[in-house]
Each structure stands twice: as C-alpha cells, then as structure tokens.
Design an enzyme around this catalytic site. Structure first.
Site, PDB file in Angstrom:
ATOM      1  N   HIS A 115       7.013  -0.069   2.348  1.00 44.28           N
ATOM      2  CA  HIS A 115       6.845  -1.330   2.834  1.00 44.28           C
ATOM      3  C   HIS A 115       5.646  -2.098   2.203  1.00 44.28           C
ATOM      4  O   HIS A 115       4.562  -1.355   1.791  1.00 44.28           O
ATOM      5  CB  HIS A 115       6.984  -1.293   4.353  1.00 44.28           C
ATOM      6  CG  HIS A 115       5.808  -0.930   5.053  1.00 44.28           C
ATOM      7  ND1 HIS A 115       5.344   0.359   5.032  1.00 44.28           N
ATOM      8  CD2 HIS A 115       4.949  -1.350   5.705  1.00 44.28           C
ATOM      9  CE1 HIS A 115       4.074   0.476   5.662  1.00 44.28           C
ATOM     10  NE2 HIS A 115       3.900  -0.637   5.808  1.00 44.28           N
ATOM     11  N   ASN A 134       0.865  -1.209  -0.037  1.00 43.74           N
ATOM     12  CA  ASN A 134       0.236  -0.053   0.073  1.00 43.74           C
ATOM     13  C   ASN A 134       0.787   1.217   0.048  1.00 43.74           C
ATOM     14  O   ASN A 134       1.937   1.216   0.596  1.00 43.74           O
ATOM     15  CB  ASN A 134      -1.056   0.102   1.313  1.00 43.74           C
ATOM     16  CG  ASN A 134      -1.900  -0.795   1.246  1.00 43.74           C
ATOM     17  OD1 ASN A 134      -2.019  -1.925   0.437  1.00 43.74           O
ATOM     18  ND2 ASN A 134      -2.293  -1.181   2.606  1.00 43.74           N
TER      19      ASN A 134
END
Length: 347
Positions: free
Chosen positions: A169, A156
């Site tokens: 991440h 995301n």
C-alpha cells in the site's frame, strides 16, 4: 477505469478503482465503528520556518498485525477489514489514524492489490496503470479541498523504512502547506532562473543525459538516473522527458509507458544485493508542484526512489550530522550505484 465511491461505518470515504466498467461494488461495512475523532495541530517552527504536525491520536494506530488480522485485506471468510468487498483491484480510503485531519489537510491509504503477499513489483502493467489513474484522480480531488497547497503520493516498503502494515500500500497526503523539500526546490528554481535564464529541471535532465554515467535507463518518454549528489546509497530520480508540473498534466504516451519503466526500476532494486538478500526496503515518492504556486509550471514532476540498505545485511542509519544538521554523507558513490542498477537490468 470505473470509480465507485462508498462510505465506511464510521463515515470515512472509500473509493474503488476498477479496470472493468461492468464491475459492481455494493458491499456495506458492517463493523460497529464510532466516528473517528482526530484533530491534528500544525505548529510553526520559528527557527527554521518548518511546519510540524502534532497528531497524538496516532499512538493507537495498528502496528504489524498478523496476516489474518490485516486491515488492508478484503473482508472475507467472516473477517471484517477496512475494505468491505471480498476482492478489489485498487482501493483508496481515508486513514483511520491520519497525521493530517480536522480541517488541516487529509491523509488517505492506497491499496494496490488484495493479495496480502504481493509487492508493487509483482503487479501487472495493467494494474500499475490503474494505480497511476488513482493517484491522478486523487491528486485532482484533494487539490480542490479548501486550504490544501500540495498533494504528495508515496509508497513505502519494509519494516526497515518504518512500515507498520506489510500489505502492499501507499499513502496520499494533502498538505495545508508546502513541504520543506519542495520549498527548497522552489527556491533553487527561482535562483537558477535568475542566474541562467533557464529552467532548473530541464538543465538537470539535460546534464544527466549528456554525461550518461549516472543514467540507469532511458525510454522514449522517461529517463531515470542517480542524481549527482544523491543523499541515499541507492537513489533514482525518474523524470518524464516532457516537463510537466503534476500527474494531471502527464500525456497519454508517458502514462502508457510509465508502468513498464517503474516496474523495471523496482525489480532492479530487488536485485541490487543478490538473490539471497530479502526484498529491498524503499521509499518511492512523487514530487508535484504546489497548487498554490503562481509559477508552478516551472516545477518538474518526478519520482524519487531510494533505499536505506547500503550493502548486503547493512542499513544506512542517519548519523548525528544528518539527523541533527541535515548534512548528508553518502556511503555509495552515485556513479557506482548507477552502474550496479544497470548491471541488474532485466534480460
């Protein structure tokens, strides 16, 4: 690729992935952490058949910390984080605030770079290849855990999506059940086979190639297109041309070409709305076949990339029909979205 397994102070597993075989990882987590006590509960919705994870311990998770307190940056200059080393390439560790835990699945965090200000689109092709290796390695390891039915790797970006840590991440979920979207695909695969005698994924890709209007890019081993019935304003599905059920089955040629293709898609997403618009928020999701599926070879591995931004300065919020009934209405014609994504191709 070199893989180094370590343990954090509270007993969680941490794994470094390095491109150089001579890289040595010896740093120890000095934090006075107590073992994480978290137990998720899976409840079954009798009306829909969905499984719902109840994880009340996540209410205390870290939320948008300042850059100098980022838990995903490496430990340096006297600041201790989730990563004991002073630098890293790619690192994976058990989530301290997992949605799935206590014997009902597992959640892991994947950090793509130690640069706090970078995004995935800023990575080199070599680093993307290492990330792909890490996704594949964790898929293999997590699928072997007792009770795990499906492994889901995703990324995301953007507060608009709900990201609580801005450092680049992603996460990996090892589900103890088949996720609802995958279950729906599984039903359609069987229905399509019964109706036509053919594979659903093969026919979808063949239709998009033949039509061409929604194809965003095509290379020797990959094809990316906006789906005919896209749910989101700008949504792209990326398929390997040789159908495989999961990341483990991707051949060397497709793996090599993936980095270039994926980076190009991400960079196009950042150019959709013009140079003055902030980075495009997105979700990027790998769909793999459930490992408990006896007919898993019929499934087609693919990546779905989409944004909730529908126009410059405007977000798509789910309407009552969408949140309440799952009946989607798209604000952007898929053919127009595909055309725009072709227009912003790299020179």
């Amino acid at each position: 690729m070199k893989k180094t397994v370590a343990t954090l102070a509270d007993g969680r597993e941490l794994i470094y992935y390095d491109s150089g075989d001579d890289t040595v990882r010896t740093a120890v987590d000095p934090r006075p952490l107590t073992p994480v006590v978290s137990r998720s509960e899976i409840r079954h919705d009798a009306l829909t058949g969905d499984n719902v994870a109840v994880a009340s311990h996540r209410q205390a998770r870290t939320y948008l910390p300042p850059a100098d307190a980022c838990p995903l940056c490496p430990s340096r200059d006297g600041r201790e984080s989730e990563v004991p080393e002073e630098s890293y390439e790619v690192v994976v560790f058990e989530n301290r605030f997992p949605s799935l835990s206590g014997g009902v699945g597992r959640c892991e965090v994947v950090c793509f770079t130690d640069d706090h200000t970078a995004s995935f689109a800023d990575l080199t092709e070599e680093r993307v290849a290492l990330v792909l290796d890490a996704w594949t390695d964790r898929t293999a390891a997590l699928s072997a855990l007792p009770g795990v039915e499906q492994v889901y790797c995703f990324e995301n970006r953007g507060q608009e999506i709900g990201v609580t840590l801005p450092h680049a991440h992603g996460q990996i979920y090892a589900f103890p059940y088949v996720a609802p979207r995958t279950a729906a695909m599984r039903r359609r695969i069987d229905e399509h086979r019964a109706e036509t005698g053919r594979n659903l994924f093969d026919d979808v890709v063949a239709r998009e190639r033949a039509d061409g209007e929604r194809v965003v890019l095509e290379t020797e081993h990959w094809i990316a297109f906006v789906p005919y019935a896209a749910h989101w304003p700008y949504e792209v599905h990326l398929h390997p041309k040789h159908r495989v059920p999961d990341l483990l089955a991707l051949d060397g040629a497709a793996r090599t070409e993936f980095a270039q293709v994926y980076l190009e898609l991400l960079r196009r997403f950042d150019r959709i709305f013009g140079p003055d618009e902030p980075p495009t928020p997105y979700i990027s999701a790998w769909h793999q076949a459930p490992f408990t599926d006896a007919r898993r070879e019929d499934f087609g591995l693919h990546l779905e990339l989409f944004t909730v931004r529908r126009a410059s300065g405007k977000l798509k919020y789910l309407a009552g029909t969408e949140s309440g009934m799952g009946a989607f209405m798209n604000d952007v014609r898929p053919e127009d979205a595909a055309r725009r994504l072709r227009e912003v191709a790299s020179a």
